[in-house]
Scaffold this motif. Sequence first.
Motif, PDB file in Angstrom:
ATOM      1  N   GLY A 116      93.226 -55.723-112.635  1.00  0.00           N
ATOM      2  CA  GLY A 116      94.604 -55.898-113.094  1.00  0.00           C
ATOM      3  C   GLY A 116      95.109 -54.889-114.096  1.00  0.00           C
ATOM      4  N   ALA A 117      94.300 -53.898-114.455  1.00  0.00           N
ATOM      5  CA  ALA A 117      94.753 -52.878-115.413  1.00  0.00           C
ATOM      6  C   ALA A 117      95.538 -51.800-114.686  1.00  0.00           C
ATOM      7  N   GLY A 118      96.603 -51.307-115.320  1.00  0.00           N
ATOM      8  CA  GLY A 118      97.386 -50.216-114.751  1.00  0.00           C
ATOM      9  C   GLY A 118      96.914 -48.884-115.295  1.00  0.00           C
ATOM     10  N   VAL A 119      96.601 -47.958-114.403  1.00  0.00           N
ATOM     11  CA  VAL A 119      96.039 -46.664-114.798  1.00  0.00           C
ATOM     12  C   VAL A 119      97.000 -45.556-114.403  1.00  0.00           C
ATOM     13  N   LYS A 120      97.122 -44.553-115.273  1.00  0.00           N
ATOM     14  CA  LYS A 120      98.002 -43.421-115.001  1.00  0.00           C
ATOM     15  C   LYS A 120      97.185 -42.218-114.529  1.00  0.00           C
ATOM     16  N   THR A 121      96.762 -41.347-115.441  1.00  0.00           N
ATOM     17  CA  THR A 121      96.066 -40.132-115.032  1.00  0.00           C
ATOM     18  C   THR A 121      94.570 -40.203-115.346  1.00  0.00           C
ATOM     19  N   ILE A 122      93.782 -39.457-114.560  1.00  0.00           N
ATOM     20  CA  ILE A 122      92.327 -39.477-114.624  1.00  0.00           C
ATOM     21  C   ILE A 122      91.853 -38.040-114.459  1.00  0.00           C
ATOM     22  N   HIS A 123      90.947 -37.572-115.326  1.00  0.00           N
ATOM     23  CA  HIS A 123      90.453 -36.202-115.139  1.00  0.00           C
ATOM     24  C   HIS A 123      89.219 -35.942-115.991  1.00  0.00           C
ATOM     25  N   HIS A 124      88.558 -34.821-115.691  1.00  0.00           N
ATOM     26  CA  HIS A 124      87.460 -34.327-116.519  1.00  0.00           C
ATOM     27  C   HIS A 124      88.066 -33.747-117.796  1.00  0.00           C
ATOM     28  N   GLU A 125      87.440 -34.029-118.917  1.00  0.00           N
ATOM     29  CA  GLU A 125      87.927 -33.507-120.198  1.00  0.00           C
ATOM     30  C   GLU A 125      87.212 -32.195-120.562  1.00  0.00           C
ATOM     31  N   ASN A 126      87.464 -31.715-121.789  1.00  0.00           N
ATOM     32  CA  ASN A 126      86.983 -30.395-122.206  1.00  0.00           C
ATOM     33  C   ASN A 126      85.467 -30.244-122.201  1.00  0.00           C
ATOM     34  N   GLY A 127      84.777 -31.237-122.721  1.00  0.00           N
ATOM     35  CA  GLY A 127      83.340 -31.098-122.903  1.00  0.00           C
ATOM     36  C   GLY A 127      82.560 -31.292-121.617  1.00  0.00           C
ATOM     37  N   PRO A 128      81.337 -30.746-121.527  1.00  0.00           N
ATOM     38  CA  PRO A 128      80.482 -31.000-120.366  1.00  0.00           C
ATOM     39  C   PRO A 128      80.129 -32.482-120.273  1.00  0.00           C
ATOM     40  N   GLY A 129      80.409 -33.077-119.122  1.00  0.00           N
ATOM     41  CA  GLY A 129      80.173 -34.503-118.948  1.00  0.00           C
ATOM     42  C   GLY A 129      81.240 -35.397-119.541  1.00  0.00           C
ATOM     43  N   GLN A 130      82.305 -34.815-120.129  1.00  0.00           N
ATOM     44  CA  GLN A 130      83.329 -35.607-120.814  1.00  0.00           C
ATOM     45  C   GLN A 130      84.444 -36.005-119.844  1.00  0.00           C
ATOM     46  N   GLN A 131      84.872 -37.259-119.943  1.00  0.00           N
ATOM     47  CA  GLN A 131      85.866 -37.826-119.031  1.00  0.00           C
ATOM     48  C   GLN A 131      87.065 -38.352-119.817  1.00  0.00           C
ATOM     49  N   GLU A 132      88.190 -38.525-119.114  1.00  0.00           N
ATOM     50  CA  GLU A 132      89.360 -39.153-119.726  1.00  0.00           C
ATOM     51  C   GLU A 132      90.192 -39.864-118.668  1.00  0.00           C
ATOM     52  N   PHE A 133      90.753 -40.989-119.066  1.00  0.00           N
ATOM     53  CA  PHE A 133      91.864 -41.562-118.300  1.00  0.00           C
ATOM     54  C   PHE A 133      92.800 -42.235-119.277  1.00  0.00           C
ATOM     55  N   GLU A 134      94.022 -42.475-118.832  1.00  0.00           N
ATOM     56  CA  GLU A 134      94.987 -43.188-119.665  1.00  0.00           C
ATOM     57  C   GLU A 134      95.656 -44.285-118.851  1.00  0.00           C
ATOM     58  N   PHE A 135      96.008 -45.350-119.546  1.00  0.00           N
ATOM     59  CA  PHE A 135      96.695 -46.473-118.923  1.00  0.00           C
ATOM     60  C   PHE A 135      98.178 -46.167-118.756  1.00  0.00           C
ATOM     61  N   ILE A 136      98.849 -46.950-117.934  1.00  0.00           N
ATOM     62  CA  ILE A 136     100.306 -46.955-117.942  1.00  0.00           C
ATOM     63  C   ILE A 136     100.758 -47.831-119.104  1.00  0.00           C
ATOM     64  N   MET A 137     102.015 -47.671-119.530  1.00  0.00           N
ATOM     65  CA  MET A 137     102.519 -48.442-120.668  1.00  0.00           C
ATOM     66  C   MET A 137     102.514 -49.944-120.369  1.00  0.00           C
ATOM     67  N   ALA A 138     102.124 -50.717-121.372  1.00  0.00           N
ATOM     68  CA  ALA A 138     102.167 -52.181-121.284  1.00  0.00           C
ATOM     69  C   ALA A 138     102.175 -52.715-122.713  1.00  0.00           C
ATOM     70  N   ASP A 139     102.393 -54.024-122.856  1.00  0.00           N
ATOM     71  CA  ASP A 139     102.403 -54.590-124.201  1.00  0.00           C
ATOM     72  C   ASP A 139     101.035 -54.411-124.848  1.00  0.00           C
ATOM     73  N   ALA A 140     101.019 -54.342-126.170  1.00  0.00           N
ATOM     74  CA  ALA A 140      99.818 -53.937-126.903  1.00  0.00           C
ATOM     75  C   ALA A 140      98.658 -54.906-126.735  1.00  0.00           C
ATOM     76  N   LEU A 141      98.924 -56.208-126.582  1.00  0.00           N
ATOM     77  CA  LEU A 141      97.832 -57.161-126.399  1.00  0.00           C
ATOM     78  C   LEU A 141      97.160 -56.939-125.049  1.00  0.00           C
ATOM     79  N   THR A 142      97.958 -56.777-124.011  1.00  0.00           N
ATOM     80  CA  THR A 142      97.403 -56.491-122.687  1.00  0.00           C
ATOM     81  C   THR A 142      96.566 -55.223-122.728  1.00  0.00           C
ATOM     82  N   GLN A 143      97.065 -54.202-123.430  1.00  0.00           N
ATOM     83  CA  GLN A 143      96.339 -52.936-123.476  1.00  0.00           C
ATOM     84  C   GLN A 143      95.045 -53.040-124.278  1.00  0.00           C
ATOM     85  N   ALA A 144      95.039 -53.840-125.323  1.00  0.00           N
ATOM     86  CA  ALA A 144      93.795 -54.034-126.066  1.00  0.00           C
ATOM     87  C   ALA A 144      92.770 -54.729-125.179  1.00  0.00           C
TER      88      ALA A 144
END
Length: 429
Positions: free
Chosen positions: A161-189
């Motif tokens: 049920g989580a909404g996800v926006k972008t997903i990619h490899h980050e700067n460091g070797p083995g480092q990952q990143e993704f970000e959620f889509i906007m939602a109310d702060a309790l849902t996001q926590a």
Amino acid sequence: MSDLPLLIDTLDYIQFQVTTVFGDLKAVEFPAKIWPEMSEGTGVDGSSLGFLTTEQSDMRIKPDLSTFAVTTWDERVARIICDTTTNEGAPHSLCPRSILKKEMTKTMEKGLGYLTRPELEWYILTEDHQPGDNGGYMDTLPFDKYAFLRRSIIDELLEMGAGVKTIHHENGPGQQEFEFIMADALTQADNTQTARMVIKTLSVMEGLISTFMPKPFPDIAGSGLHIHQYLTRKGENIFSDPEKGISEFLIHFVGGIMEHCEAMTAVLNPLTNSYKRLVPGHEAPVYKSWGVGNRTALIRVPGYEKNARIEYRAADAGTNIYLASALLLAAGLDGVTKKTEPNQPTRENIEKMPEKKRRELGITQLPKDLGEALDAMEGSEFMRRVLGKELCDVWLDTKKQEYKEYLEAERLGETEAHNWELQRYLERI
């Protein structure tokens, strides 16, 4: 959830999950067939969870049925996120989720909504604690070795049920990143805690370790937890201004965060290792500053979007996301109420700016280590008002002892200090 009984009939186990004061996700399971007697919650040992002293250890956890989700790696099991309560059923003063709910209730009473979008960064490591690949920022296969694992993680989050926006490899070797889509702060926590669980679980199932430790390797990029935010009124973003681009609400919200950020740093960056990341040269902010499109600033207003928002860039995943969200919201609204003006915004590289220019712009430095941050927290009436005296006391007592232990390791040498942090944080955070 009207169909909850039917869903529970398909399960073998239910897991109640709760977040401790320091952000650890804990759980207790029970057979699904005894749901009727467990549906109102259960008692737990608060002292073993770090909430209470042994002689005052009884407390309860109460399920929030809106968080029901089946774990697809074991479809016999569903999780439900819980609040901690007193034995009489009132929100417990040390419940991080209840503290965020309290601040959000105050916000809703003003006719406002608070939306967030966390960005999670982490490292995927081999079992001998080495980076799992040699990839860099936004690399693709074959350098992005764990693209398929990362995609499986996102599949799981979407299924839960989580909404996800972008997903990619980050700067460091083995480092990952993704970000959620906007939602109310309790849902996001809740989503953030779920994501940490999913990431670590699926990594372990592949014989790997995922760590959110802010700076596991001294010479390569650290991992942050950037938090994008804006306020709404009747569904409209009030950080945006049709003519000026950014509104007075945004400016004063930034002013409030600036006023209290030194004290908040003890919670937003709560590990000794957090301050190894907050150094110049790695897009981790060191100075109390803000600006449009400025990635060296503490608070960035993204320059490529019409819908204005702010991004708090200093926090890391050692934080308790419920407390972090509550503090950012309370500080920002304090600024809105008082019409607090922040220091002057800048588009310049703040790290390379001459000290004289920083003074002219009113830019000062964040706490340099956990000890300074704890001192700022201890002297802050704002922190006691938002978090409560009891939680502040628990936080300060525990973190002062942690910092003392680190300093003892540091006296033995830099290598010993780093090994102390690795042992304490690498797999736990």
